[in-house]
Design a protein around this motif. Structure first.
Motif, short mmCIF file in Angstrom:
data_model
loop_
_atom_site.label_atom_id
_atom_site.label_comp_id
_atom_site.label_asym_id
_atom_site.label_seq_id
_atom_site.Cartn_x
_atom_site.Cartn_y
_atom_site.Cartn_z
N GLY A 51 -2.54 10.78 6.04
CA GLY A 51 -3.17 9.73 6.82
C GLY A 51 -2.89 8.36 6.26
N ALA A 52 -3.90 7.51 6.28
CA ALA A 52 -3.74 6.11 5.93
C ALA A 52 -4.01 5.85 4.45
CB ALA A 52 -4.70 5.26 6.78
N PHE A 53 -3.25 4.93 3.88
CA PHE A 53 -3.40 4.52 2.49
C PHE A 53 -4.84 4.07 2.21
CE2 PHE A 53 -3.22 1.75 -1.14
CZ PHE A 53 -2.11 2.09 -1.88
N ALA A 54 -5.37 3.17 3.06
CA ALA A 54 -6.70 2.61 2.82
C ALA A 54 -7.78 3.69 2.85
CB ALA A 54 -7.01 1.52 3.84
N GLY A 97 -0.79 -5.38 8.16
CA GLY A 97 -1.07 -6.67 7.56
C GLY A 97 -2.21 -6.69 6.57
N VAL A 98 -2.86 -5.56 6.37
CA VAL A 98 -4.00 -5.48 5.46
C VAL A 98 -3.55 -4.88 4.13
CG1 VAL A 98 -6.29 -4.49 5.09
CG2 VAL A 98 -5.61 -5.23 7.38
N GLU A 99 -3.86 -5.56 3.04
CA GLU A 99 -3.49 -5.09 1.70
C GLU A 99 -4.65 -4.31 1.10
OE1 GLU A 99 -2.16 -8.28 -0.77
OE2 GLU A 99 -0.70 -9.01 0.71
N GLY A 102 -4.12 -0.01 -4.82
CA GLY A 102 -3.93 1.38 -5.18
C GLY A 102 -4.43 1.66 -6.59
N ILE A 103 -4.10 2.84 -7.09
CA ILE A 103 -4.53 3.21 -8.44
C ILE A 103 -3.77 2.40 -9.49
CG2 ILE A 103 -4.65 5.12 -10.10
CD1 ILE A 103 -5.03 7.01 -7.70
N GLY A 104 -2.52 2.07 -9.21
CA GLY A 104 -1.78 1.16 -10.07
C GLY A 104 -1.09 1.79 -11.26
N VAL A 105 -0.84 3.09 -11.21
CA VAL A 105 -0.08 3.71 -12.28
C VAL A 105 1.39 3.27 -12.23
CG1 VAL A 105 0.75 5.92 -13.20
CG2 VAL A 105 -1.60 5.71 -12.40
N PHE A 106 1.91 3.09 -11.02
CA PHE A 106 3.27 2.60 -10.82
C PHE A 106 3.23 1.17 -10.27
CE2 PHE A 106 4.24 7.25 -9.80
CZ PHE A 106 4.68 7.53 -11.09
N GLU A 107 4.14 0.34 -10.74
CA GLU A 107 4.26 -1.01 -10.21
C GLU A 107 4.90 -0.96 -8.82
OE1 GLU A 107 4.37 -0.90 -14.61
OE2 GLU A 107 5.57 0.05 -13.03
N GLY A 108 4.49 -1.89 -7.96
CA GLY A 108 5.11 -1.98 -6.65
C GLY A 108 4.13 -1.73 -5.53
N ARG A 109 4.65 -1.82 -4.32
CA ARG A 109 3.78 -1.66 -3.16
C ARG A 109 4.40 -0.72 -2.14
NH1 ARG A 109 4.20 -7.37 0.24
NH2 ARG A 109 6.23 -6.96 1.22
N VAL A 110 3.55 -0.25 -1.25
CA VAL A 110 3.93 0.65 -0.17
C VAL A 110 3.86 -0.13 1.13
CG1 VAL A 110 3.22 2.72 1.10
CG2 VAL A 110 3.15 2.69 -1.41
N ASP A 111 4.92 -0.05 1.92
CA ASP A 111 4.99 -0.82 3.16
C ASP A 111 5.60 0.04 4.27
OD1 ASP A 111 4.76 -2.97 4.88
OD2 ASP A 111 5.84 -4.37 3.56
N ARG A 112 5.53 -0.44 5.49
CA ARG A 112 6.01 0.32 6.63
C ARG A 112 7.53 0.46 6.59
NH1 ARG A 112 4.11 2.11 11.51
NH2 ARG A 112 5.54 2.11 13.28
N LEU A 113 8.00 1.65 6.93
CA LEU A 113 9.44 1.88 7.03
C LEU A 113 10.02 1.05 8.17
CD1 LEU A 113 9.59 5.76 6.65
CD2 LEU A 113 10.54 4.10 5.04
N VAL A 114 11.20 0.52 7.94
CA VAL A 114 11.94 -0.19 8.98
C VAL A 114 13.01 0.76 9.50
CG1 VAL A 114 13.38 -2.18 9.53
CG2 VAL A 114 11.50 -2.41 7.88
N ALA A 115 12.76 1.34 10.66
CA ALA A 115 13.66 2.34 11.23
C ALA A 115 13.50 2.34 12.74
CB ALA A 115 13.34 3.73 10.67
#
Length: 205
Positions: A51-54, A97-99, A102-115
């Motif tokens: 489902g959803a990240f949030a 558009g809503v941030e 996350g738990i923050g074990v890994f650096e970086g962000r998750v975003d929508r696939l461009v396909a």
């Protein structure tokens, strides 16, 4: 030899039944639990998610699982994230558009696939970095089962990463220290998924 103990954490999201069976078939002694102490003491902790990240992060934070994941990562205790369970290990997710943190074990962000077509649903190959434990002995031509619209696209520093392509490259699996994760569903990926879970469980011994 006793089987490694695995806590499959139930925080209200995830394909728990099939994940439970798949982990058992791969050689684990699996406990489905929402108990934080069980999550701390198990040889391996599995964080599922669909489902959803949030929504997943709300469940994780509501149960206090985010802190336990960070504790285990700092202590060198193995964690495996699956699908959104991989995504939430990153610092943030962006949906509509809503941030969301996350738990923050890994650096970086998750975003929508461009396909052209989203979600990415079905079987796909992955290209694993040399020496990744999860993919030991698995033919590079094997396919894994994906269902997702969002993904991490930048490998975290110091991590071993497997990539897949759906419109653009994305992180299909990642390993760094005691923490491993897959964007695909190993429990739905047939023999290849079982081999991957077996590799992870063997690393718990």
């Amino acid at each position: 030899m006793s089987k490694p103990s695995i806590a499959l954490f139930d925080y209200g999201s995830g394909n728990l039944r099939s994940a439970f069976r798949a982990l058992e078939r791969a050689g684990g002694q699996v406990e489905l639990t929402g108990d934080l102490d069980a999550a701390r003491r198990a040889d391996g902790l599995v964080v599922p998610g669909v489902g959803a990240f949030a929504a997943c992060m709300a469940g994780i934070a509501g149960h206090g699982l985010d802190g336990v994941v960070r504790e285990r990562a700092a202590a060198g205790a193995p964690v495996l994230g699956i699908c959104v369970g991989e995504q939430v290990l990153f610092e943030e997710g962006i949906e509509h558009g809503v941030e969301t943190a996350g738990i923050g074990v890994f650096e970086g962000r998750v975003d929508r696939l461009v396909a052209d077509r989203v979600p990415h649903m079905g079987w796909n190959t992955v290209e694993a970095a040399e020496g990744m434990r999860l993919f030991a002995g698995i033919d590079p031509a094997e396919r894994f089962y994906f269902v997702h619209s969002y993904a991490a696209k930048t490998p975290p520093p110091g991590a071993a990463v497997a990539t897949a392509v759906h419109g653009e490259p994305f992180v299909a699996a990642v390993e760094r220290g005691p923490v491993s994760a897959t964007q695909f569903h190993p429990e739905k990926s047939g023999d290849a998924g079982r081999a991957l879970l077996t590799n992870w469980i063997e690393g718990l011994r």
